[in-house]
Write a protein that holds these residues in place. Structure first.
Motif, PDB file in Angstrom:
ATOM      1  N   ARG A 131       1.127  -0.808   0.156  1.00 46.10           N
ATOM      2  CA  ARG A 131      -0.184  -0.017  -0.249  1.00 46.10           C
ATOM      3  C   ARG A 131       1.043   1.408   0.350  1.00 46.10           C
ATOM      4  O   ARG A 131       0.499   2.192  -0.626  1.00 46.10           O
ATOM      5  N   GLU A 132       1.719   1.113   0.490  1.00 48.40           N
ATOM      6  CA  GLU A 132       2.733   2.429   0.833  1.00 48.40           C
ATOM      7  C   GLU A 132       3.063   2.343  -0.503  1.00 48.40           C
ATOM      8  O   GLU A 132       3.616   3.679  -1.290  1.00 48.40           O
ATOM      9  N   ARG A 133       3.563   1.746  -1.120  1.00 49.09           N
ATOM     10  CA  ARG A 133       4.432   1.744  -2.570  1.00 49.09           C
ATOM     11  C   ARG A 133       3.695   2.484  -3.535  1.00 49.09           C
ATOM     12  O   ARG A 133       3.723   3.436  -4.449  1.00 49.09           O
ATOM     13  N   ARG A 134       1.842   1.987  -3.511  1.00 47.15           N
ATOM     14  CA  ARG A 134       1.068   2.715  -4.283  1.00 47.15           C
ATOM     15  C   ARG A 134       0.820   3.890  -4.340  1.00 47.15           C
ATOM     16  O   ARG A 134       0.605   4.596  -4.994  1.00 47.15           O
ATOM     17  N   ARG A 135       0.460   4.301  -2.502  1.00 46.79           N
ATOM     18  CA  ARG A 135       0.573   5.680  -2.242  1.00 46.79           C
ATOM     19  C   ARG A 135       1.506   6.784  -2.521  1.00 46.79           C
ATOM     20  O   ARG A 135       1.288   8.213  -3.168  1.00 46.79           O
ATOM     21  N   ASN A 136       2.668   5.786  -3.042  1.00 45.09           N
ATOM     22  CA  ASN A 136       4.415   6.673  -3.206  1.00 45.09           C
ATOM     23  C   ASN A 136       4.303   6.587  -4.261  1.00 45.09           C
ATOM     24  O   ASN A 136       4.422   7.652  -5.217  1.00 45.09           O
ATOM     25  N   LEU A 137       3.676   5.567  -5.778  1.00 41.92           N
ATOM     26  CA  LEU A 137       3.430   6.057  -6.843  1.00 41.92           C
ATOM     27  C   LEU A 137       2.439   6.983  -7.374  1.00 41.92           C
ATOM     28  O   LEU A 137       2.679   8.017  -8.306  1.00 41.92           O
ATOM     29  N   LYS A 138       1.496   6.818  -6.454  1.00 44.34           N
ATOM     30  CA  LYS A 138       0.528   7.991  -6.980  1.00 44.34           C
ATOM     31  C   LYS A 138       1.201   9.589  -6.772  1.00 44.34           C
ATOM     32  O   LYS A 138       0.732  10.924  -7.646  1.00 44.34           O
ATOM     33  N   ARG A 139       1.946   9.491  -5.826  1.00 45.81           N
ATOM     34  CA  ARG A 139       2.483  10.850  -5.172  1.00 45.81           C
ATOM     35  C   ARG A 139       3.122  11.628  -6.615  1.00 45.81           C
ATOM     36  O   ARG A 139       4.001  12.291  -7.217  1.00 45.81           O
ATOM     37  N   LEU A 140       4.111   9.960  -7.045  1.00 48.08           N
ATOM     38  CA  LEU A 140       5.791  10.310  -7.650  1.00 48.08           C
ATOM     39  C   LEU A 140       4.575  10.792  -9.454  1.00 48.08           C
ATOM     40  O   LEU A 140       5.079  11.647  -9.834  1.00 48.08           O
ATOM     41  N   SER A 141       3.226  10.012  -9.198  1.00 43.11           N
ATOM     42  CA  SER A 141       2.473  10.911 -10.748  1.00 43.11           C
ATOM     43  C   SER A 141       1.849  12.292 -10.626  1.00 43.11           C
ATOM     44  O   SER A 141       1.763  13.231 -11.068  1.00 43.11           O
ATOM     45  N   LEU A 142       1.099  12.155  -9.531  1.00 44.00           N
ATOM     46  CA  LEU A 142       1.322  13.474  -9.222  1.00 44.00           C
ATOM     47  C   LEU A 142       2.145  14.969  -9.746  1.00 44.00           C
ATOM     48  O   LEU A 142       1.733  15.833 -10.430  1.00 44.00           O
ATOM     49  N   ALA A 143       3.138  14.600  -9.169  1.00 44.89           N
ATOM     50  CA  ALA A 143       5.077  15.243  -8.796  1.00 44.89           C
ATOM     51  C   ALA A 143       5.229  15.425 -10.580  1.00 44.89           C
ATOM     52  O   ALA A 143       5.357  16.815 -11.316  1.00 44.89           O
ATOM     53  N   SER A 144       5.222  15.075 -11.133  1.00 43.70           N
ATOM     54  CA  SER A 144       5.536  14.712 -12.771  1.00 43.70           C
ATOM     55  C   SER A 144       4.358  15.087 -13.447  1.00 43.70           C
ATOM     56  O   SER A 144       4.849  16.002 -14.728  1.00 43.70           O
ATOM     57  N   ILE A 145       3.640  15.105 -13.195  1.00 45.43           N
ATOM     58  CA  ILE A 145       1.795  15.452 -13.701  1.00 45.43           C
ATOM     59  C   ILE A 145       2.594  17.483 -13.739  1.00 45.43           C
ATOM     60  O   ILE A 145       2.299  17.891 -14.619  1.00 45.43           O
ATOM     61  N   LYS A 146       2.950  17.850 -12.817  1.00 49.60           N
ATOM     62  CA  LYS A 146       2.713  18.842 -11.961  1.00 49.60           C
ATOM     63  C   LYS A 146       4.573  19.794 -12.411  1.00 49.60           C
ATOM     64  O   LYS A 146       4.522  20.217 -12.303  1.00 49.60           O
TER      65      LYS A 146
END
Length: 900
Positions: free
Chosen positions: A241-256
């Protein structure tokens, strides 16, 4: 405020920009201790100028460990743990102290924290102190109140409470996890008081320059810290779950395009990856049983692994690791390169598509108005394509160069961290090859995959789209031929891997032969070994040539395969297309657009078909690189290693030390003491264990049994840097680095002034001959000091030790290889060097140890005698025997012919 009541502890790391403000906000009459974690700025100078007592750490030990160091050296009844980027408002410390005295059971009094915008930073939940989600968040107290949690940045701690729980947990890196501290204190019956009347302003994260490397480092350590706290207190932690949460963080950061958040996400991914690797061997084996490739070889992943890499058990993991560790630092650059490759692919498709209008509008319809329009469109297409190609190549080359440089630095750092026995097991040529050749191979793997996806795949897709739109039936021919080519080429992969591994061995042998020839050129020439070395080098070079030719042959096989299949495809399409235009009256422009797209797709398709062969060869290099990087040091610092403190002048104790190189014992229960400020000599025949004792003192290896200590501190509990900072070494075989005389002396203490270097040279009797050299102190010494005589090299080495000014001196008979005149000058310098130091001398010539305070005689790894020179001679035994062998009167064995 009572004098001595409060000691303030600040932990710094490159905090010069804010440290002055923090120090200026402190009231008079408090003891200030600055614990500096390896700053590279002038933080220490600022602290000393403000009257603070400073503790300097060579490495970043982390906030908790550094605070504990400061707490142990402080004298106050209360300890104020303060961040360097926090400032106390007037009266804040006095208010906290008054509150602490009003609540004698309070372990900590925390102030009201304000951020740069003046907003209150009120922390009301944490890992260990959650509140129910359906309830409202607790309101910030308006007056002094007992709370379950206090945030960091500024905490007034009662010394007795901190000592009761043995300080902050040093496995926690950042103060954000101080909820562990709060929980442990409350579990022991202490209370925590929040005092909003005491205001502290905190410029979050401004204590040092926010580099990308530091951002990732902090995020990684914070994640490790959080995981540790959860496991310590039994709080569930879901890795997936922590990996998934971190991937979401990474995706949002990449989009922004938020570079800082991207880097932080990669730091957290690092910590999570390490946690995954830290699972037990049984868990890893169980996971392997469930592996998709092992469980079902018919899966798409298994097909890709087998066909592309030929060895599924390692190649996919290596590629994943390469991308995780290298690509993450260059996401913006790769995104820009992909955009450029997208333009290249689009313009490539457009250049084929426009052929329809070229044929139909110009050559069939003869529309003169369209000539200029189409020509302009073609120029625009190829201008965009040219600029995009330049941008793509420039970005990928820059990123690739940085990846190689980073990997080479990482390999070198890893090699430096290894103990001496590592270099016995690895040839210099092998290490040099992995640092240069293998790093380039790792970069090539990334480049091949990136370029294949971004350039070749996109180009083939664009051109295939053109073909399908122009004539779907003819497109089927190409789609049939491509898989046939890929399957044919994939059979070459395993052969390439085997050849590449053999080629790497031969390249390492070339480097080894060259290095040994250069280092031992005197022996080579003296013993007429030129022919032998020439033969050895020739054999290695020929092996590389043969294996390179085999790889070239295998690579070359892919082109004929693609050429033949491509020729058949083009011939079939021409026959079908010609019949379609002539017999059925189809549009000739569409046929030419199709055939143009097909011919243009040929090159990228051929590169894709060759990809697995090229990828397979470079995967061998990448796997070899990681094999080296994954070699763990056989000796490492303890997690709680502390700095060596010279308390008694540097007394060295060996207590029943046992050490063996493999199965061969070198020391068998050795016990002795080298008293502080005295000269201790070690004598004995070769193989007695004298050099092993030096290696243990320098902690090149650890004893299997017993202990080695300095002033009562076991070396295994000390940091490497603090131990070796307090040692100087002068050996019989002096080693000088390529560079100038001044640089070689300065290695004793980097940062020393020119005057200090020259004074050390004078003390070592080296100044006189140095001033006679061309260039004097700037004279180059040559490789390994080859431009200087033996006595001059030894004098420079002694000057280096003089400059180091360490309290402990280790000498391995530094005069034994010198002539009488050189020995006299060197011995005079050594006598100066030994003054007031704890000195241990390995003596081969017993005349040099007559004046030693204590002599230990070793034989076959055991101390068989000890005493002064006179006592040992009177006692007899091995020492007396060795002495008589060296100094007995001997008559000449040979006389000149005709001599009387």
């Amino acid at each position: 405020m009572r004098p001595g009541t409060v000691s303030v502890i600040l932990v710094t790391h490159n905090s010069a920009e804010v440290l002055g403000n923090a120090l200026a906000s402190l009231p008079d009459g408090v003891e200030v201790i600055v614990v500096d974690n390896a700053s590279k700025d002038n933080s220490l100078e600022i602290a000393r100028a403000a009257g603070a007592r400073c503790v300097s750490n060579a490495n970043n030990l982390g906030f908790c460990k550094a605070n504990n160091i400061g707490a142990r050296t402080a004298h106050g009844e209360f300890l104020l743990l303060l961040n360097p980027d926090a400032q106390l408002d007037p009266g804040a410390l006095e208010t906290m102290l008054a509150t602490a005295e009003r609540y004698p059971d309070a372990a900590i009094v925390g102030p009201k924290l304000l951020d740069e915008a003046g907003q209150s930073v009120w922390r009301h939940k944490s890992i260990l102190h959650p509140f129910e989600g359906r309830n409202k968040a607790p309101v910030e107290p308006e007056f002094a109140s007992c709370v379950p949690l206090l945030t960091g940045a500024a905490m007034l701690c009662r010394r007795a409470a901190l000592q009761a729980i043995e300080g902050l947990d040093e496995n926690i890196f950042l103060y954000h996890d101080d909820d562990d501290l709060c929980l442990r204190l409350t579990q022991q019956g202490w209370s925590l008081i929040y005092e909003p009347a005491a205001v502290v302003r905190h410029a979050f994260g401004k204590s040092c320059g926010a580099s990308m490397e530091l951002t990732r480092f902090k995020a990684r350590e914070h994640m490790r810290s959080s995981i540790y706290v959860r496991e310590k207190h039994g709080v569930p932690f879901d890795l997936a779950r922590e990996r998934r949460r971190n991937l979401k963080r990474l995706s949002l950061a990449s989009i922004k395009f938020d570079r800082e958040r991207q880097v932080a996400a990669f730091g957290r991914m690092e910590a999570l990856a390490e946690l995954g690797r830290a699972k037990s061997a049984a868990a890893r084996a169980a996971a392997a049983d469930q592996d998709e490739i092992a469980a079902d070889s018919r899966t798409l992943k298994a097909w890709i692994a087998h066909k592309l890499f030929g060895r599924p058990e390692s190649s996919l993991a290596v590629i994943k690791r390469l991308f995780a560790e290298n690509v993450r630092n260059h996401i913006p650059g790769y995104v820009a390169a992909f955009i450029c490759m997208g333009f290249v692919a689009a313009t490539t498709g457009a250049s084929a598509w426009i052929m329809k209008d070229v044929i139909n509008r110009i050559f069939v319809d003869r529309d003169s108005a369209m000539v200029g329009i189409i020509a302009g469109a073609v120029m625009a297409i190829y201008t965009i394509k040219g600029l995009s190609t330049y941008g793509q190549q420039y970005l990928l080359q820059r990123i690739g160069n940085n990846i190689v440089a980073t990997l080479q630095k990482r390999v070198f750092d890893h090699v430096l961290s290894q103990p001496l026995n590592f270099f016995d097991r690895h040839a210099i040529g092998d290490l040099a090859t992995r640092m240069s050749y293998n790093a380039q191979g790792a970069r090539a793997v990334i480049d091949l995959i990136i370029q294949s996806i971004g350039r070749d795949v996109l180009s083939v897709l664009a051109l295939t789209t053109v073909m399908v739109l122009q004539d779907p039936l003819m497109s089927v021919v190409m789609l049939i031929i491509m898989p046939v080519a890929v399957i044919g080429v994939s059979r070459l992969v395993k052969r390439v891997k085997k050849i590449m591994q053999l080629e790497l061995q031969s390249i390492a042998e070339i480097v080894n032969a060259m290095q040994e020839t250069a280092s031992g050129i005197r022996i080579v020439k003296s013993f007429n070994l030129e022919g032998h070395m020439r033969k050895r080098m020739g054999a290695a070079v020929e092996q590389v040539e043969q294996r390179s030719n085999k790889i070239t042959q295998v690579n070359a096989l892919t082109s004929p395969l693609m050429e033949t299949l491509g020729g058949f495809a083009v011939a079939a399409i021409i026959m079908y297309g010609g019949w379609n235009v002539i017999a059925r009256g189809s549009d000739p422009g569409s046929f030419f657009a199709f055939i143009t797209a097909l011919l243009m797709a040929y090159e990228p398709a051929k590169r894709l078909a060759r990809l697995n062969v090229q990828l397979s060869a470079n995967m061998v290099l990448a796997e070899g690189l990681y094999a080296l990087l994954d070699t763990p040091p056989t000796i490492s610092e303890a997690p709680d290693a502390r700095k060596l403190e010279i308390r008694e002048g540097g007394r060295i104790d060996f207590d029943n030390v046992v050490f063996a190189y493999g199965a061969q014992p070198a020391l068998k229960g050795v016990t002795f003491e080298a008293r502080a400020g005295t000269v201790t000599a070690l004598v004995g025949p070769s193989g007695a264990g004298k050099t092993t004792i030096f290696g243990l003192i320098e902690r090149f290896f650890d004893p299997q049994e017993g202990s080695v200590s300095i002033d009562g501190q076991d070396l295994r509990g000390l940091t490497f840097s603090s131990l070796r900072d307090n040692l100087s070494l002068v050996t019989q075989e002096t080693f000088l680095f390529a560079g100038t005389v001044r640089e070689n002396i300065a290695y004793g203490r980097p940062g020393a002034t020119d005057d200090e270097i020259e004074e050390a040279a004078r003390m070592a009797n080296a100044h006189e001959f140095i001033t006679e050299l061309p260039g004097q102190y700037e004279a180059p010494v040559g490789e390994a000091g080859g431009r200087l005589s033996g006595g001059q090299r030894q004098s420079v080495a002694i000057a280096r030790a003089m400059l180091r000014d360490a309290p402990i001196l280790l000498m391995d008979e530094p005069t034994s290889a010198l002539d009488a005149q050189s020995e006299s000058k060197v011995q005079e310098a050594l006598d100066r060097l030994m003054e007031g130091r704890t000195t241990i001398v390995i003596a081969h010539r017993l005349s040099t140890v007559r004046n030693a305070d204590r002599i230990y005689v070793l034989d076959r790894g055991e101390v068989v005698q000890s005493g002064s020179h006179d006592e040992l001679l009177a006692e007899g035994g091995l020492y007396a025997t060795l002495y008589s062998l060296q100094f007995r009167d001997a008559t000449p064995k040979l006389a000149a012919v005709g001599a009387e």
